[in-house]
Design a protein around this motif. Sequence first.
Motif, mmCIF file in Angstrom:
data_model
loop_
_atom_site.group_PDB
_atom_site.id
_atom_site.type_symbol
_atom_site.label_atom_id
_atom_site.label_comp_id
_atom_site.label_asym_id
_atom_site.label_seq_id
_atom_site.Cartn_x
_atom_site.Cartn_y
_atom_site.Cartn_z
ATOM 1 N N TYR A 37 0.829 -1.211 0.000
ATOM 2 C CA TYR A 37 0.000 0.000 0.000
ATOM 3 C C TYR A 37 0.861 1.258 0.000
ATOM 4 O O TYR A 37 0.473 2.288 -0.578
ATOM 5 C CB TYR A 37 -0.953 -0.014 1.197
ATOM 6 N N ALA A 50 -7.379 3.970 -4.790
ATOM 7 C CA ALA A 50 -7.372 3.458 -3.417
ATOM 8 C C ALA A 50 -8.630 2.647 -3.125
ATOM 9 O O ALA A 50 -8.578 1.582 -2.492
ATOM 10 C CB ALA A 50 -7.227 4.607 -2.426
ATOM 11 N N ALA A 65 -3.640 -3.699 -3.655
ATOM 12 C CA ALA A 65 -2.709 -2.634 -4.030
ATOM 13 C C ALA A 65 -1.846 -3.060 -5.210
ATOM 14 O O ALA A 65 -1.621 -2.283 -6.153
ATOM 15 C CB ALA A 65 -1.841 -2.262 -2.828
#
Length: 438
Positions: free
Chosen positions: A59, A78, A109
Amino acid sequence: MSFSAWRQPRAILWAAAGVTTLGFLVALEITARHYGLPGPITQQAQEVVVPPKSGFLLYASLALMMVVLPRRQRFLAAGIAIGIDVVFILVRWAAHIRVTQGHPFGNGALWVILGCAVLAVTRRTGQERMLLLKGVGLALLLVAGRKTGDTWLLITSKTRSMVLDQYVATADHALGNPSWLVGRMVRSTGTIGAHALNIVYGQLAVAAVVVALYQLRNVATERRFPDHHLVRTFLVIGLLGPSIYMLFPVVGPVFAFGADGGSWAMADLWPNTPTPVNAPHLMPFDGITPRNCMPSLHTAWATTIFIHSRRGPRVLRIAGTFWLVATLGATLGFGFHYGADIVAGVVFAYTIEAGLRSLARGWDRPGIQLVAHGTAVFAALLLSYRYLPVKMADHPWVFGPLLILAMTSVVHGYLRTTRLWEPKAALARQPEPQPGLV
């Protein structure tokens, strides 16, 4: 992109860097397969589906890539990443798959990063394509750096059967055996202090991304990356550091002189009893423990975070200082490094930072002198640890200050040289006197 564009020096440099990186990863993959383990490419490909080793790092890499995206697209990326992770968690729960290693999140991610790479190739053109590909490349390099480091550690343990810990431990008497001292301090704090330091030690790359995000905050609006930023230094340290491991293999006090070394340890001395000052010898060690002490790359990375945080707001400067101090406490307090490793790590970091800044702005005489000085000091440190450890231990009040002075000379040279590179503020023009009434 037209052929004429690829003839530009910057495009050629990017292409050469890409080919070199790919070749390096393939070589590490082949080496790891030789020892019966997956290499960095295989490990990264597996994390598309399997629980990743560090979801936080993935991330953080996604956040690094999103600096090239407008704000609305950042929220979209996101959200998609989190949504994919929720699906993975639900599927594993439904299939009764327990995550015993790694993190249950992070796959989303990685999917978004790879998706942006496909988007750049298929839907973007010109400068927009290059900018997005640079963002994706930066994110994947940060992740690949972690996988590459793991493979390097495997190679050091398999190819360096003898270690130099007795030499470094003897030389460390000149610095007062700081690992033994800090080790006792950390143990006195109990599990709370050790747990806090372990978090700092394990999430160093995430801290680097926080500082890098501040440095790269204007990329989306300016449509270009700055000439130099933290991630470049972070990656180069990770690339060059393991080569020193191969030249100067050291496992660390908790393994060579502590209980963690088992039957391979010389004695169970760390952290209560400093090693005796005797003539050191090469000592054999197992084929599992990484030879990753000299220099301390955690110290080098934390030093780089500290350097780059100096230009940020006050809260970032405080955080950079805290991370450096806490990392030093963890590396010494857990017995992973000697004080000699710390000194070498600081010199290593400042020398690489100086080289990359000189490369970004154009080499000049002060930059060349600074890099040469740092390289000479680093080489002198390694040679002294190897060939003068007994003399260093016998005369700590001479060699201890000399080691600190050598490290300080590199830091001072960096500060003095970089001040010369700073743009001089234009002097404010004084208002001309105006005629007044008499």
